[in-house]
Design an enzyme around this catalytic site. Sequence first.
Site, PDB file in Angstrom:
ATOM      1  CB  THR A   1      -1.048   0.137   1.226  1.00 13.14           C
ATOM      2  OG1 THR A   1      -0.250  -0.103   2.411  1.00 13.14           O
ATOM      3  CG2 THR A   1      -2.129  -1.082   1.229  1.00 13.14           C
TER       4      THR A   1
ATOM      5  CB  THR B   1      -0.461  -1.572  10.163  1.00  9.65           C
ATOM      6  OG1 THR B   1      -1.376  -1.338  11.422  1.00  9.65           O
ATOM      7  CG2 THR B   1      -1.165  -1.789   9.211  1.00  9.65           C
TER       8      THR B   1
ATOM      9  CG  ASN C   1      -0.282   8.616   7.903  1.00  8.51           C
ATOM     10  OD1 ASN C   1      -0.805   7.551   7.735  1.00  8.51           O
ATOM     11  ND2 ASN C   1       1.156   8.531   8.018  1.00  8.51           N
TER      12      ASN C   1
ATOM     13  CB  SER D   1      -6.444  12.990  -1.134  1.00  7.95           C
ATOM     14  OG  SER D   1      -4.881  12.882  -0.856  1.00  7.95           O
TER      15      SER D   1
END
Length: 407
Positions: free
Chosen positions: A155, A192, A402, A407
């Site tokens: 990601t 994560t 972040n 966006s």
Amino acid sequence: MAVGLKPPETLVPIKGIRLATAEAGIRYQGRTDVAVMEVVHGTRAAAVFTRNAFCAAPVTVAREHLATATPRFLLINAGNANAGTGEEGLRDARESCRLLAERAACIEAAVLPFSTGVIGELLPVHRFGPAIDHLLIDLHSGSEAWMDAARAIMTTDTVPKGASRQVEIGGRTVTVTGIAKGSGMIHPDMATMLAFIGTDADLAPGLLQSTLESAVGSSFNSITVDGDTSTNDACILLATGSSGATVDSVDSDAYRAFSIVLEEVCQQLAQAIVRDGEGATKFVTLEVVEAATTEEARQVAFTVAHSPLVKTALFASDPNWGRILAAVGRAGIEGLDADGVWLTINGVSIARDGGRDPGYTEAQGVEAMAGEEINIRIGLGRGDADTRIWTTDLSHDYVRINAEYRS
């Protein structure tokens, strides 16, 4: 830019595991974002998942499926976490498993789903069907398949992450290979991340789970970037048994040998996640020694690692060691004697006996903090327990990444 981190040059394939990737357009365009991992019949699995109570739908479904069936496929998507999506999210996770199971002629519970990405958006399940058709055709077992999968699950990562180790057990070569993704929202339990590790060793189910939990404790649960625990964390260990090497006792040399290489793979992947931490410019090893207990040592270590003042000083290469001692002091250690605490940074003695080391100079501190690799060592003077964790600084880019993520 990742701190001292490059993609692995090669990864050693695991006999009994095949992988494939595809562009499904889950969120990203013009890149692969879905991966499938197929494991041979009889493969045993162990797993560790996030302890976040607000866990994602795929975590819930994967847990359910592991409890009822032996896995045959892992289905992984990037860009959408399918977290915070309620009952509809659970239906979507189960539907993605059904789509793969139907095409692969296996039961739905034999498919384990994993997702990573933006929280709170529904998973576009309709995009899985066409991608799965391609995935099942393209399955292959080579090194490049592992590398392709490492790229597909990224990601905000800037570098694909993978590691391989081999060891001889009972006269046979055993391989452990893993891939992982993770960059931000990094903190136990777990950081994560998604991590998928394969081995061709044959381990009994109980041993597989215990050795994974031990390896995770000293790796993925010993890293932090920002103190946020994700909704989607998962680490899966798959043992195909294809090498013919058997590990059947916790007291055996075989178990000890396997545990060492598994821990090495997990630590390399975990450290790669920290090195690729969002906006990171420093890779920080933080050791706490002379603690009364390991739990106490970890409490101090994570208090220091999570301090915004410490992390911003690291970013500025500023030897503001008072911020470190202040964090130690507020870590909640009952009866801590400040006069017994000592501190070194990259081998430079900074503080001892309750104050600055008489031989310390600011020039030494500046030099110690100047590089990308920082080792902070804290002694508590209370016992012989210790711990080691890894963290990063906190930069302008962390805030930008972040702020712009959705966006």
